[in-house]
Design an enzyme around this catalytic site. Structure first.
Site, short mmCIF file in Angstrom:
data_model
loop_
_atom_site.label_atom_id
_atom_site.label_comp_id
_atom_site.label_asym_id
_atom_site.label_seq_id
_atom_site.Cartn_x
_atom_site.Cartn_y
_atom_site.Cartn_z
N HIS A 186 0.81 -1.22 0.00
CA HIS A 186 0.00 0.00 0.00
C HIS A 186 0.84 1.27 0.00
O HIS A 186 0.35 2.34 -0.34
CB HIS A 186 -1.00 0.00 1.16
CG HIS A 186 -0.40 0.24 2.52
ND1 HIS A 186 -0.20 -0.77 3.44
CD2 HIS A 186 0.02 1.38 3.13
CE1 HIS A 186 0.31 -0.26 4.55
NE2 HIS A 186 0.46 1.05 4.38
N SER A 236 4.76 2.43 7.83
CA SER A 236 4.44 1.27 6.99
C SER A 236 5.65 0.80 6.20
O SER A 236 6.35 1.59 5.57
CB SER A 236 3.33 1.63 6.01
OG SER A 236 2.07 1.29 6.53
N ASP A 252 -0.06 -7.56 1.30
CA ASP A 252 0.41 -6.19 1.50
C ASP A 252 1.93 -6.11 1.54
O ASP A 252 2.52 -5.48 2.41
CB ASP A 252 -0.18 -5.58 2.76
CG ASP A 252 -0.13 -4.05 2.75
OD1 ASP A 252 0.21 -3.48 1.69
OD2 ASP A 252 -0.42 -3.43 3.79
#
Length: 289
Positions: A129, A237, A159
């Site tokens: 993402h 992230s 992901d």
């Protein structure tokens, strides 16, 4: 996520129990418009997975990582070990969606996240993402400045994505810990581009709060996740969650957002190293799913 109301006082009639609201997750990297917190060839050699006698999964490719000496367990030593293997990622992102009457709506933004060095030749692993919809990707490498990067392979369901940074060499690959070494209560360190500040990565500490969490909301569906109370913020992230030897035990991915009246506190989630290592061969081979 929500919590039960405070138990009633002694002899008081019990309060009616409120229904639990659905869990809300917030990814910790990506473009603000998304309400997010933020066939490639690999180099020969095996990723070093400590905790398994030095043996790595047979299918995993990549350069050999730096070995951490036994007994190197201080926070400072762990940070010094992992920091050279942490990169900052900035992606220009464009997303197209259908509007009224079939019109196409295009939204642009900047996604900021973190990555982990896989090979000396510039392969990086991060969250999918972070680079979803990217038209250009820039990776800031410790001691080497910013470089253009491209996506080799990605998996939306897991992901995860592997990038290739252009024009670099001699990078420091991270060491990965075997999943069997992780225990609830173990001290951990989260490292990443928190809030997109840039420069040296932000470091926070905590413990493993739980294992094998299954999480689902309107934007994400994860299984087998590690839960931690180490502070994770927008931009984290794709960054590493490491143990006190500086070995990567997971990739920081999301936090529990809670609700406006009952916000979650210090509930973060990471993709465990075992999942990452099992996915790497397909990602390095250029698979996109």
């Amino acid at each position: 996520m929500t919590y039960d109301s405070t138990p009633p006082t002694l002899d008081a009639p019990p309060e009616p129990q409120r229904p639990r609201r659905p869990r809300r997750l917030r990814l910790v990297g990506g473009a603000a418009a998304l309400v997010l917190l933020a066939g490639g060839a690999g180099s020969a050699g095996a990723v070093l997975v400590e905790g398994t006698g030095g043996a790595a999964p047979a299918a995993t490719t990549g350069a050999t990582a730096t070995t951490v000496a036994a007994g190197s367990t201080s926070t400072g030593q762990a940070i010094a070990t992992i920091t050279p293997s942490v990169v900052l990622i900035t992606a220009q992102v464009t997303q197209t969606s259908s509007g009224r009457f079939g019109q196409q709506q295009v939204a642009s933004g900047v996604s900021k996240g973190t990555g982990i060095v896989l090979t000396a030749a510039g392969e990086i692993v991060t969250n999918a993402h972070v680079v979803a919809g990217a038209t250009s990707i820039s990776v800031t490498v410790p001691g080497s400045g910013s470089h253009t990067a491209t996506v080799i392979g990605s998996s939306t369901s897991e992901d995860l994505a592997v990038l290739q940074v252009q024009g670099v060499g001699g990078l420091t690959p991270a060491t990965w810990a075997a999943g069997s070494t992780v225990r609830v209560g173990d001290a951990v360190i989260a490292v990443g581009n928190a809030e997109g500040y840039g420069g040296a990565p932000t470091v926070t500490t905590g413990i493993i709060s739980a294992e094998n969490r299954s999480l689902q909301d309107s934007t994400a569906n994860y299984t087998g996740m590690l839960q931690t109370d180490a502070a994770i913020n927008p931009g984290n992230s794709g960054g590493p969650l490491v143990d006190t030897a500086g070995r990567v035990i997971g990739i920081n991915t999301a936090i529990a957002a809670g609700t406006s009246t009952e916000p979650a506190q210090n509930i973060g989630f990471a993709i465990p190293s075992s999942t990452v290592l099992s996915e790497l061969p397909a990602l390095e081979a250029g698979n996109v799913a």
